[in-house]
Scaffold this motif. Structure first.
Motif, PDB file in Angstrom:
ATOM      1  N   GLU A 262       8.091  28.912   4.129  1.00 55.43           N
ATOM      2  CA  GLU A 262       6.756  29.503   4.234  1.00 55.43           C
ATOM      3  C   GLU A 262       5.985  29.353   2.926  1.00 55.43           C
ATOM      4  O   GLU A 262       4.789  29.028   2.927  1.00 55.43           O
ATOM      5  CB  GLU A 262       6.863  30.982   4.623  1.00 55.43           C
ATOM      6  CG  GLU A 262       5.525  31.591   4.969  1.00 55.43           C
ATOM      7  CD  GLU A 262       5.648  33.005   5.526  1.00 55.43           C
ATOM      8  OE1 GLU A 262       4.618  33.710   5.503  1.00 55.43           O
ATOM      9  OE2 GLU A 262       6.737  33.393   5.963  1.00 55.43           O
TER      10      GLU A 262
ATOM     11  N   LEU B 263       9.173  23.192   6.412  1.00 52.03           N
ATOM     12  CA  LEU B 263       9.045  23.669   5.036  1.00 52.03           C
ATOM     13  C   LEU B 263       9.274  25.167   5.027  1.00 52.03           C
ATOM     14  O   LEU B 263       9.081  25.835   6.050  1.00 52.03           O
ATOM     15  CB  LEU B 263       7.632  23.409   4.501  1.00 52.03           C
ATOM     16  CG  LEU B 263       7.149  21.971   4.402  1.00 52.03           C
ATOM     17  CD1 LEU B 263       5.658  21.947   4.100  1.00 52.03           C
ATOM     18  CD2 LEU B 263       7.908  21.248   3.326  1.00 52.03           C
TER      19      LEU B 263
ATOM     20  N   LYS C   7      -0.852  23.999   1.723  1.00 46.47           N
ATOM     21  CA  LYS C   7      -2.130  24.307   2.352  1.00 46.47           C
ATOM     22  C   LYS C   7      -3.202  24.616   1.298  1.00 46.47           C
ATOM     23  O   LYS C   7      -4.339  24.151   1.386  1.00 46.47           O
ATOM     24  CB  LYS C   7      -1.968  25.494   3.318  1.00 46.47           C
ATOM     25  CG  LYS C   7      -3.179  25.768   4.160  1.00 46.47           C
ATOM     26  CD  LYS C   7      -2.879  26.793   5.237  1.00 46.47           C
ATOM     27  CE  LYS C   7      -4.062  26.944   6.170  1.00 46.47           C
ATOM     28  NZ  LYS C   7      -3.754  27.780   7.321  1.00 46.47           N
TER      29      LYS C   7
ATOM     30  N   ARG D 256       4.819  25.725   2.502  1.00 48.39           N
ATOM     31  CA  ARG D 256       3.686  25.461   3.386  1.00 48.39           C
ATOM     32  C   ARG D 256       2.407  26.060   2.801  1.00 48.39           C
ATOM     33  O   ARG D 256       1.357  25.413   2.787  1.00 48.39           O
ATOM     34  CB  ARG D 256       3.930  26.037   4.778  1.00 48.39           C
ATOM     35  CG  ARG D 256       2.766  25.788   5.724  1.00 48.39           C
ATOM     36  CD  ARG D 256       2.915  26.619   7.015  1.00 48.39           C
ATOM     37  NE  ARG D 256       1.759  26.461   7.856  1.00 48.39           N
ATOM     38  CZ  ARG D 256       0.639  27.157   7.755  1.00 48.39           C
ATOM     39  NH1 ARG D 256       0.517  28.075   6.812  1.00 48.39           N
ATOM     40  NH2 ARG D 256      -0.366  26.962   8.573  1.00 48.39           N
TER      41      ARG D 256
END
Length: 63
Positions: free
Chosen positions: A16, A14, A23, A19
């Motif tokens: 950054e 993915l 997250k 991600r």
């Protein structure tokens, strides 16, 4: 999943920012990225099983 099934891992690439978004979203729902990824994959697999035509139905109705 049966106890006999071995758990394996694989990589997902993915950006950054994707991600980070993933997250943060997982943290908001108090789940891990791994748990959520597994849930998403299982959901997708279920839809694929339901959409896959059986061999006896191939070619029928697509005329």
């Amino acid at each position: 999943m049966s106890e006999e099934e071995k758990t394996v891992n694989f990589r997902v690439f993915l950006s950054e920012s994707e991600r980070t978004q993933f997250k943060v979203a997982c943290a908001k729902t108090r789940t891990t990225m791994s748990q959520q990824a597994v849930a998403l994959i299982r959901e997708w697999l279920n839809t694929q099983e339901n959409e896959t035509p059986s061999p006896s139905n191939k070619g029928k109705g697509a005329e």
